[in-house]
Design a protein around this motif. Structure first.
Motif, PDB file in Angstrom:
ATOM      1  N   UNK A   1       0.788  -1.225   0.000  1.00 33.50           N
ATOM      2  CA  UNK A   1       0.000   0.000   0.000  1.00 33.50           C
ATOM      3  C   UNK A   1       0.820   1.275   0.000  1.00 33.50           C
ATOM      4  N   UNK A   2       2.093   1.185  -0.285  1.00 33.78           N
ATOM      5  CA  UNK A   2       2.952   2.376  -0.273  1.00 33.78           C
ATOM      6  C   UNK A   2       2.434   3.440  -1.236  1.00 33.78           C
ATOM      7  N   UNK A   3       2.423   4.674  -0.758  1.00 32.33           N
ATOM      8  CA  UNK A   3       1.998   5.799  -1.589  1.00 32.33           C
ATOM      9  C   UNK A   3       3.174   6.671  -2.008  1.00 32.33           C
ATOM     10  N   UNK A   4       4.266   6.597  -1.258  1.00 29.32           N
ATOM     11  CA  UNK A   4       5.481   7.340  -1.599  1.00 29.32           C
ATOM     12  C   UNK A   4       6.642   6.361  -1.665  1.00 29.32           C
ATOM     13  N   UNK A   5       7.425   6.444  -2.740  1.00 28.37           N
ATOM     14  CA  UNK A   5       8.462   5.452  -2.999  1.00 28.37           C
ATOM     15  C   UNK A   5       9.752   6.160  -3.422  1.00 28.37           C
ATOM     16  N   UNK A   6      10.854   5.796  -2.781  1.00 30.35           N
ATOM     17  CA  UNK A   6      12.168   6.230  -3.262  1.00 30.35           C
ATOM     18  C   UNK A   6      12.721   5.137  -4.156  1.00 30.35           C
ATOM     19  N   UNK A   7      13.177   5.531  -5.351  1.00 31.32           N
ATOM     20  CA  UNK A   7      13.797   4.591  -6.275  1.00 31.32           C
ATOM     21  C   UNK A   7      15.239   5.035  -6.487  1.00 31.32           C
ATOM     22  N   UNK A   8      16.153   4.179  -6.112  1.00 28.41           N
ATOM     23  CA  UNK A   8      17.580   4.489  -6.155  1.00 28.41           C
ATOM     24  C   UNK A   8      18.083   4.619  -7.595  1.00 28.41           C
ATOM     25  N   UNK A   9      19.300   5.147  -7.751  1.00 32.12           N
ATOM     26  CA  UNK A   9      19.944   5.176  -9.053  1.00 32.12           C
ATOM     27  C   UNK A   9      20.348   3.756  -9.453  1.00 32.12           C
ATOM     28  N   UNK A  10      20.653   3.555 -10.727  1.00 29.82           N
ATOM     29  CA  UNK A  10      21.063   2.243 -11.203  1.00 29.82           C
ATOM     30  C   UNK A  10      20.066   1.651 -12.177  1.00 29.82           C
ATOM     31  N   UNK A  11      20.519   0.653 -12.936  1.00 31.38           N
ATOM     32  CA  UNK A  11      19.683   0.104 -13.995  1.00 31.38           C
ATOM     33  C   UNK A  11      18.563  -0.780 -13.464  1.00 31.38           C
TER      34      UNK A  11
ATOM     35  N   UNK B   1      13.653  16.288   4.193  1.00 33.31           N
ATOM     36  CA  UNK B   1      12.336  16.838   4.478  1.00 33.31           C
ATOM     37  C   UNK B   1      11.193  15.875   4.229  1.00 33.31           C
ATOM     38  N   UNK B   2      11.509  14.652   3.781  1.00 31.48           N
ATOM     39  CA  UNK B   2      10.468  13.681   3.434  1.00 31.48           C
ATOM     40  C   UNK B   2      10.330  12.588   4.492  1.00 31.48           C
ATOM     41  N   UNK B   3       9.148  11.990   4.529  1.00 30.52           N
ATOM     42  CA  UNK B   3       8.925  10.722   5.220  1.00 30.52           C
ATOM     43  C   UNK B   3       8.374   9.781   4.166  1.00 30.52           C
ATOM     44  N   UNK B   4       9.168   8.780   3.766  1.00 27.15           N
ATOM     45  CA  UNK B   4       8.865   7.951   2.599  1.00 27.15           C
ATOM     46  C   UNK B   4       8.407   6.566   3.055  1.00 27.15           C
ATOM     47  N   UNK B   5       7.390   6.047   2.397  1.00 26.58           N
ATOM     48  CA  UNK B   5       6.853   4.733   2.772  1.00 26.58           C
ATOM     49  C   UNK B   5       7.833   3.602   2.490  1.00 26.58           C
ATOM     50  N   UNK B   6       8.461   3.623   1.309  1.00 26.74           N
ATOM     51  CA  UNK B   6       9.261   2.476   0.880  1.00 26.74           C
ATOM     52  C   UNK B   6      10.420   2.937   0.010  1.00 26.74           C
ATOM     53  N   UNK B   7      11.611   2.410   0.293  1.00 27.66           N
ATOM     54  CA  UNK B   7      12.790   2.706  -0.519  1.00 27.66           C
ATOM     55  C   UNK B   7      13.258   1.433  -1.216  1.00 27.66           C
ATOM     56  N   UNK B   8      13.394   1.500  -2.539  1.00 24.84           N
ATOM     57  CA  UNK B   8      14.002   0.428  -3.323  1.00 24.84           C
ATOM     58  C   UNK B   8      15.456   0.817  -3.555  1.00 24.84           C
ATOM     59  N   UNK B   9      16.377   0.077  -2.942  1.00 23.84           N
ATOM     60  CA  UNK B   9      17.783   0.475  -2.924  1.00 23.84           C
ATOM     61  C   UNK B   9      18.653  -0.489  -3.736  1.00 23.84           C
ATOM     62  N   UNK B  10      19.681   0.074  -4.334  1.00 27.12           N
ATOM     63  CA  UNK B  10      20.723  -0.719  -4.969  1.00 27.12           C
ATOM     64  C   UNK B  10      22.041  -0.488  -4.256  1.00 27.12           C
ATOM     65  N   UNK B  11      23.088  -1.165  -4.700  1.00 29.40           N
ATOM     66  CA  UNK B  11      24.426  -1.005  -4.124  1.00 29.40           C
ATOM     67  C   UNK B  11      25.426  -1.588  -5.108  1.00 29.40           C
ATOM     68  N   UNK B  12      26.668  -1.200  -4.972  1.00 29.11           N
ATOM     69  CA  UNK B  12      27.727  -1.780  -5.788  1.00 29.11           C
ATOM     70  C   UNK B  12      28.225  -3.095  -5.192  1.00 29.11           C
ATOM     71  N   UNK B  13      28.049  -3.251  -3.889  1.00 34.13           N
ATOM     72  CA  UNK B  13      28.432  -4.484  -3.228  1.00 34.13           C
ATOM     73  C   UNK B  13      27.615  -4.682  -1.968  1.00 34.13           C
ATOM     74  N   UNK B  14      27.392  -5.954  -1.613  1.00 35.35           N
ATOM     75  CA  UNK B  14      26.707  -6.276  -0.367  1.00 35.35           C
ATOM     76  C   UNK B  14      27.398  -7.493   0.232  1.00 35.35           C
ATOM     77  N   UNK B  15      27.760  -7.397   1.487  1.00 37.18           N
ATOM     78  CA  UNK B  15      28.381  -8.535   2.165  1.00 37.18           C
ATOM     79  C   UNK B  15      27.923  -8.564   3.611  1.00 37.18           C
ATOM     80  N   UNK B  16      27.990  -9.753   4.194  1.00 35.78           N
ATOM     81  CA  UNK B  16      27.545  -9.905   5.579  1.00 35.78           C
ATOM     82  C   UNK B  16      28.469  -9.159   6.539  1.00 35.78           C
TER      83      UNK B  16
END
Length: 253
Positions: free
Chosen positions: A92-102, A163-178
């Motif tokens: 039901x998200x109404x506000x969405x952050x979409x990260x840079x990247x393909x 200044x925002x309060x965002x419902x959902x962020x779709x994030x990317x990264x160049x690397x992810x590790x534990x």
């Protein structure tokens, strides 16, 4: 050709083409495929490439980063499946952050157009992909445009986000590790990503399997900061389980 020269040429090839194939490199260099495999294993040990079946691709770092044109040609089918699965998490998200990247850009183009939705992004390409949707409001964050990724960065970008309060962020990264969390080569990019994480209630990471286990220069988040990780089946089920132990659900498609 000495091993040091092969290593340099292999790394240059990987960075120029986005990938190096064992068979093709062996033919070009006039050496056995096993020699190229050993060279790539050494480059992987030094954190410069990531091995895949039949080849390798470059790991991004403070001194090297692929551009958007290269990303469009790499792991394309995996990225499309990941984006299609991740968009199902919108709920039901109404506000969405979409990260840079393909991959986030592919996701943005699949966002629903039959209901009101506000999309916040630093990516010029993503903004263009959704700007004509009839019920979508697009907020493009201002700032300096990085030519390599066609996305804005800097204090203006972060100030707008704060200044925002965002419902959902779709994030990317160049690397992810534990161990190192989520990383990116450029500190100013990390600032924008960290601020987007801070102001968003829910966070979803989407990225192909090759990003896992890789670490770039600047950490902007921990694995535990995300509710869901969406990747492809190139990430083994056992390794996916290790990530779930840190908190997020891991979806492999």
């Amino acid at each position: 050709m000495r091993s040091e020269e092969r290593h340099h040429r292999l790394l240059t090839l990987a960075r120029q083409e986005g990938r190096v194939e064992v068979a093709a490199a062996a033919a070009d260099f006039g050496v056995a495929p096993e020699t190229i495999r050993r060279d790539l294993s050494e480059l992987e040990r030094r954190g410069l490439v990531r091995r895949t079946h039949g080849g390798a691709y470059p790991v991004e770092s403070a001194g090297f980063e692929t551009n958007l044109a290269q990303r469009v040609t790499m792991h394309t089918e995996n990225k499309r499946r990941i984006a299609a699965e991740a968009v199902k998490l919108l709920a039901g998200a109404e506000t969405v952050f979409v990260d840079e990247g393909y991959t986030p850009q592919i996701l943005a183009a699949q966002l629903p157009t039959d209901r009101p939705l506000t999309v916040i992004t630093a990516s010029l390409s993503t903004a263009a992909a959704v700007a004509e949707a009839p019920h979508t409001t697009v907020l493009l964050l201002g700032g300096r445009v990085r030519a390599r990724t066609m996305a804005t960065v800097g204090s203006w970008t972060c100030s707008m986000l704060s200044g925002f309060v965002i419902d959902l962020a779709f994030m990317g990264a160049n690397g992810i590790s534990r161990g190192s969390g989520l990383t990116t080569p450029d500190p100013v990019v990390a600032d924008v990503k960290a601020k987007a994480m801070e102001v968003s209630r829910r966070r979803v990471f989407l990225g192909h399997h090759g990003k896992f286990g890789a670490s770039s220069f600047v950490r902007f988040a921990e694995v535990s900061d995300f509710e869901t990780i969406v990747t492809d089946t190139g990430l083994s089920s056992s390794e996916a389980h290790r990530y779930t132990l840190l908190g997020p659900q891991v979806i492999r498609v």
